[in-house]
Design a protein around this motif. Structure first.
Motif, PDB file in Angstrom:
ATOM      1  N   LEU A  24      28.509 131.634 -59.706  1.00  0.00           N
ATOM      2  CA  LEU A  24      27.856 131.003 -58.557  1.00  0.00           C
ATOM      3  C   LEU A  24      28.871 130.646 -57.466  1.00  0.00           C
ATOM      4  CD1 LEU A  24      25.312 128.731 -60.438  1.00  0.00           C
ATOM      5  CD2 LEU A  24      24.766 130.680 -58.960  1.00  0.00           C
ATOM      6  N   THR A  25      30.046 130.214 -57.866  1.00  0.00           N
ATOM      7  CA  THR A  25      31.105 129.918 -56.893  1.00  0.00           C
ATOM      8  C   THR A  25      31.540 131.195 -56.185  1.00  0.00           C
ATOM      9  OG1 THR A  25      31.874 128.039 -58.199  1.00  0.00           O
ATOM     10  CG2 THR A  25      33.429 128.963 -56.607  1.00  0.00           C
ATOM     11  N   TYR A  26      31.687 132.263 -56.949  1.00  0.00           N
ATOM     12  CA  TYR A  26      32.056 133.556 -56.369  1.00  0.00           C
ATOM     13  C   TYR A  26      31.027 134.005 -55.330  1.00  0.00           C
ATOM     14  CZ  TYR A  26      32.319 138.621 -55.988  1.00  0.00           C
ATOM     15  OH  TYR A  26      32.349 139.897 -55.496  1.00  0.00           O
ATOM     16  N   THR A  27      29.748 133.951 -55.685  1.00  0.00           N
ATOM     17  CA  THR A  27      28.724 134.410 -54.734  1.00  0.00           C
ATOM     18  C   THR A  27      28.635 133.484 -53.527  1.00  0.00           C
ATOM     19  OG1 THR A  27      26.909 133.264 -55.877  1.00  0.00           O
ATOM     20  CG2 THR A  27      27.324 135.557 -56.496  1.00  0.00           C
ATOM     21  N   GLY A  40      15.743 133.992 -56.226  1.00  0.00           N
ATOM     22  CA  GLY A  40      15.811 132.544 -56.425  1.00  0.00           C
ATOM     23  C   GLY A  40      17.220 132.009 -56.316  1.00  0.00           C
ATOM     24  N   CYS A  41      18.187 132.814 -56.759  1.00  0.00           N
ATOM     25  CA  CYS A  41      19.598 132.403 -56.651  1.00  0.00           C
ATOM     26  C   CYS A  41      19.963 132.175 -55.189  1.00  0.00           C
ATOM     27  CB  CYS A  41      20.526 133.477 -57.222  1.00  0.00           C
ATOM     28  SG  CYS A  41      20.505 133.632 -58.995  1.00  0.00           S
ATOM     29  N   THR A  42      19.561 133.121 -54.352  1.00  0.00           N
ATOM     30  CA  THR A  42      19.886 133.023 -52.928  1.00  0.00           C
ATOM     31  C   THR A  42      19.228 131.798 -52.315  1.00  0.00           C
ATOM     32  OG1 THR A  42      20.103 135.418 -52.814  1.00  0.00           O
ATOM     33  CG2 THR A  42      19.827 134.255 -50.731  1.00  0.00           C
ATOM     34  N   VAL A  43      17.974 131.545 -52.668  1.00  0.00           N
ATOM     35  CA  VAL A  43      17.268 130.367 -52.149  1.00  0.00           C
ATOM     36  C   VAL A  43      18.014 129.097 -52.542  1.00  0.00           C
ATOM     37  CG1 VAL A  43      15.143 128.997 -52.332  1.00  0.00           C
ATOM     38  CG2 VAL A  43      15.005 131.489 -52.104  1.00  0.00           C
ATOM     39  N   VAL A  44      18.403 129.003 -53.805  1.00  0.00           N
ATOM     40  CA  VAL A  44      19.103 127.819 -54.296  1.00  0.00           C
ATOM     41  C   VAL A  44      20.491 127.712 -53.661  1.00  0.00           C
ATOM     42  CG1 VAL A  44      20.099 126.727 -56.350  1.00  0.00           C
ATOM     43  CG2 VAL A  44      17.820 127.753 -56.463  1.00  0.00           C
ATOM     44  N   GLN A  45      21.223 128.814 -53.624  1.00  0.00           N
ATOM     45  CA  GLN A  45      22.599 128.807 -53.116  1.00  0.00           C
ATOM     46  C   GLN A  45      22.699 128.501 -51.615  1.00  0.00           C
ATOM     47  OE1 GLN A  45      25.196 128.587 -55.231  1.00  0.00           O
ATOM     48  NE2 GLN A  45      26.011 130.666 -55.285  1.00  0.00           N
ATOM     49  N   THR A  46      21.647 128.781 -50.877  1.00  0.00           N
ATOM     50  CA  THR A  46      21.685 128.541 -49.436  1.00  0.00           C
ATOM     51  C   THR A  46      20.913 127.281 -49.043  1.00  0.00           C
ATOM     52  OG1 THR A  46      19.792 130.026 -49.103  1.00  0.00           O
ATOM     53  CG2 THR A  46      22.012 130.976 -48.864  1.00  0.00           C
ATOM     54  N   LEU A  52      27.383 119.074 -52.159  1.00  0.00           N
ATOM     55  CA  LEU A  52      27.443 117.622 -52.262  1.00  0.00           C
ATOM     56  C   LEU A  52      28.669 117.181 -51.472  1.00  0.00           C
ATOM     57  CD1 LEU A  52      26.267 115.047 -53.632  1.00  0.00           C
ATOM     58  CD2 LEU A  52      27.900 115.449 -55.474  1.00  0.00           C
ATOM     59  N   VAL A  53      28.442 116.428 -50.432  1.00  0.00           N
ATOM     60  CA  VAL A  53      29.480 116.009 -49.477  1.00  0.00           C
ATOM     61  C   VAL A  53      30.361 117.192 -49.041  1.00  0.00           C
ATOM     62  CG1 VAL A  53      29.510 113.560 -50.114  1.00  0.00           C
ATOM     63  CG2 VAL A  53      31.046 115.128 -51.290  1.00  0.00           C
ATOM     64  N   GLY A  54      29.718 118.303 -48.758  1.00  0.00           N
ATOM     65  CA  GLY A  54      30.416 119.479 -48.265  1.00  0.00           C
ATOM     66  C   GLY A  54      31.063 120.358 -49.320  1.00  0.00           C
ATOM     67  N   ILE A  55      30.967 119.972 -50.573  1.00  0.00           N
ATOM     68  CA  ILE A  55      31.551 120.754 -51.671  1.00  0.00           C
ATOM     69  C   ILE A  55      30.415 121.461 -52.404  1.00  0.00           C
ATOM     70  CG2 ILE A  55      32.886 120.664 -53.814  1.00  0.00           C
ATOM     71  CD1 ILE A  55      34.036 117.982 -52.772  1.00  0.00           C
ATOM     72  N   PRO A  56      30.512 122.786 -52.569  1.00  0.00           N
ATOM     73  CA  PRO A  56      29.468 123.491 -53.320  1.00  0.00           C
ATOM     74  C   PRO A  56      29.337 122.924 -54.738  1.00  0.00           C
ATOM     75  CG  PRO A  56      30.872 125.059 -52.188  1.00  0.00           C
ATOM     76  CD  PRO A  56      31.521 123.711 -52.049  1.00  0.00           C
ATOM     77  N   VAL A  57      28.100 122.708 -55.177  1.00  0.00           N
ATOM     78  CA  VAL A  57      27.904 122.151 -56.519  1.00  0.00           C
ATOM     79  C   VAL A  57      28.433 123.102 -57.589  1.00  0.00           C
ATOM     80  CG1 VAL A  57      26.002 120.616 -55.915  1.00  0.00           C
ATOM     81  CG2 VAL A  57      25.508 122.936 -56.650  1.00  0.00           C
ATOM     82  N   SER A  58      28.506 124.378 -57.287  1.00  0.00           N
ATOM     83  CA  SER A  58      29.078 125.312 -58.264  1.00  0.00           C
ATOM     84  C   SER A  58      30.565 125.034 -58.480  1.00  0.00           C
ATOM     85  CB  SER A  58      28.855 126.753 -57.827  1.00  0.00           C
ATOM     86  OG  SER A  58      29.434 126.992 -56.562  1.00  0.00           O
ATOM     87  N   VAL A  59      31.267 124.630 -57.434  1.00  0.00           N
ATOM     88  CA  VAL A  59      32.689 124.269 -57.561  1.00  0.00           C
ATOM     89  C   VAL A  59      32.813 123.003 -58.407  1.00  0.00           C
ATOM     90  CG1 VAL A  59      34.740 123.497 -56.297  1.00  0.00           C
ATOM     91  CG2 VAL A  59      33.370 125.398 -55.417  1.00  0.00           C
ATOM     92  N   ILE A  60      31.920 122.047 -58.172  1.00  0.00           N
ATOM     93  CA  ILE A  60      31.908 120.829 -58.985  1.00  0.00           C
ATOM     94  C   ILE A  60      31.652 121.196 -60.445  1.00  0.00           C
ATOM     95  CG2 ILE A  60      30.691 118.647 -59.393  1.00  0.00           C
ATOM     96  CD1 ILE A  60      30.162 118.625 -56.305  1.00  0.00           C
ATOM     97  N   GLY A  61      30.770 122.170 -60.668  1.00  0.00           N
ATOM     98  CA  GLY A  61      30.498 122.640 -62.024  1.00  0.00           C
ATOM     99  C   GLY A  61      31.725 123.261 -62.671  1.00  0.00           C
ATOM    100  N   VAL A  62      32.447 124.087 -61.930  1.00  0.00           N
ATOM    101  CA  VAL A  62      33.663 124.704 -62.470  1.00  0.00           C
ATOM    102  C   VAL A  62      34.664 123.621 -62.870  1.00  0.00           C
ATOM    103  CG1 VAL A  62      35.707 126.073 -61.853  1.00  0.00           C
ATOM    104  CG2 VAL A  62      33.421 126.923 -61.295  1.00  0.00           C
ATOM    105  N   VAL A  63      34.877 122.652 -61.997  1.00  0.00           N
ATOM    106  CA  VAL A  63      35.808 121.558 -62.291  1.00  0.00           C
ATOM    107  C   VAL A  63      35.335 120.778 -63.519  1.00  0.00           C
ATOM    108  CG1 VAL A  63      36.753 119.375 -61.415  1.00  0.00           C
ATOM    109  CG2 VAL A  63      36.640 121.375 -59.915  1.00  0.00           C
ATOM    110  N   GLY A  64      34.034 120.514 -63.596  1.00  0.00           N
ATOM    111  CA  GLY A  64      33.491 119.794 -64.747  1.00  0.00           C
ATOM    112  C   GLY A  64      33.684 120.543 -66.052  1.00  0.00           C
ATOM    113  N   TYR A  65      33.407 121.840 -66.044  1.00  0.00           N
ATOM    114  CA  TYR A  65      33.580 122.626 -67.267  1.00  0.00           C
ATOM    115  C   TYR A  65      35.049 122.712 -67.675  1.00  0.00           C
ATOM    116  CZ  TYR A  65      28.704 124.080 -67.422  1.00  0.00           C
ATOM    117  OH  TYR A  65      27.330 124.089 -67.518  1.00  0.00           O
ATOM    118  N   VAL A  66      35.952 122.822 -66.714  1.00  0.00           N
ATOM    119  CA  VAL A  66      37.383 122.845 -67.037  1.00  0.00           C
ATOM    120  C   VAL A  66      37.796 121.513 -67.656  1.00  0.00           C
ATOM    121  CG1 VAL A  66      39.705 122.943 -66.030  1.00  0.00           C
ATOM    122  CG2 VAL A  66      37.991 124.645 -65.374  1.00  0.00           C
ATOM    123  N   ALA A  67      37.285 120.400 -67.121  1.00  0.00           N
ATOM    124  CA  ALA A  67      37.596 119.083 -67.676  1.00  0.00           C
ATOM    125  C   ALA A  67      37.052 118.958 -69.101  1.00  0.00           C
ATOM    126  CB  ALA A  67      37.018 117.987 -66.785  1.00  0.00           C
TER     127      ALA A  67
END
Length: 156
Positions: A24-27, A40-46, A52-67
């Motif tokens: 999702l971060t890649y796309t 549906g992915c496009t609808v959600v992603q756009t 969230l505060v200018g940060i894509p939630v997919s990036v937050i997800g990547v950080v969360g999974y790494v943690a």
């Protein structure tokens, strides 16, 4: 032994979630949120809720999974590490519930990658809670004389 198995299952689930969030971060960055798998992915992603505060939630997800993966690699005998996993996965679970509400109810869109991540967060929360409540595996006690390294002690 059970705790070790649950830990490895958690590790695999977190890797799957990381893969979904990574895609999702890649796309989001490479294709402006346009996903070739589902409309549906496009609808959600756009949507407004994709950041969230200018940060894509997919990036937050990547950080969360790494943690989560880092915490799973830490020594598990420490109760604080196990509690940290419950807290992290609990926050991820609640945030995923909110995002699924926005996707399914507000946007009426289905994104298989968002759903995969939400399922992974749910499983991780359940697994980490079970592991925390259960506690770490304790080493098996070996009766005297049955251990090759220690001679049997007899009393007269």
């Amino acid at each position: 032994m059970v705790d070790r198995r649950l830990r490895w299952v958690s590790f695999v689930v977190a890797l799957i979630g990381l893969g979904a969030a990574g895609y999702l971060t890649y796309t989001k960055y490479a294709h402006d949120g346009i996903c070739g798998v589902s409309g549906g992915c496009t609808v959600v992603q756009t949507s407004t809720w994709s950041e969230l505060v200018g940060i894509p939630v997919s990036v937050i997800g990547v950080v969360g999974y790494v943690a989560i993966l880092a915490a799973l690699l830490a020594p598990q005998r420490l109760e604080l590490v196990r509690l940290g996993l419950v807290v992290m996965t609990g926050i991820g679970f609640l945030f995923s519930l909110y995002l699924m509400y926005r996707a399914y109810i507000t946007l009426e869109a289905f994104c298989p990658f968002c759903t995969t991540s939400a399922v992974c967060q749910t499983l991780l929360f359940l697994l980490s809670t079970a592991r925390f409540v259960r506690g770490p595996d304790l080493p098996a006690l070996v009766p005297a004389g049955e251990d090759d390294d220690e001679p049997a002690v007899t009393t007269a």
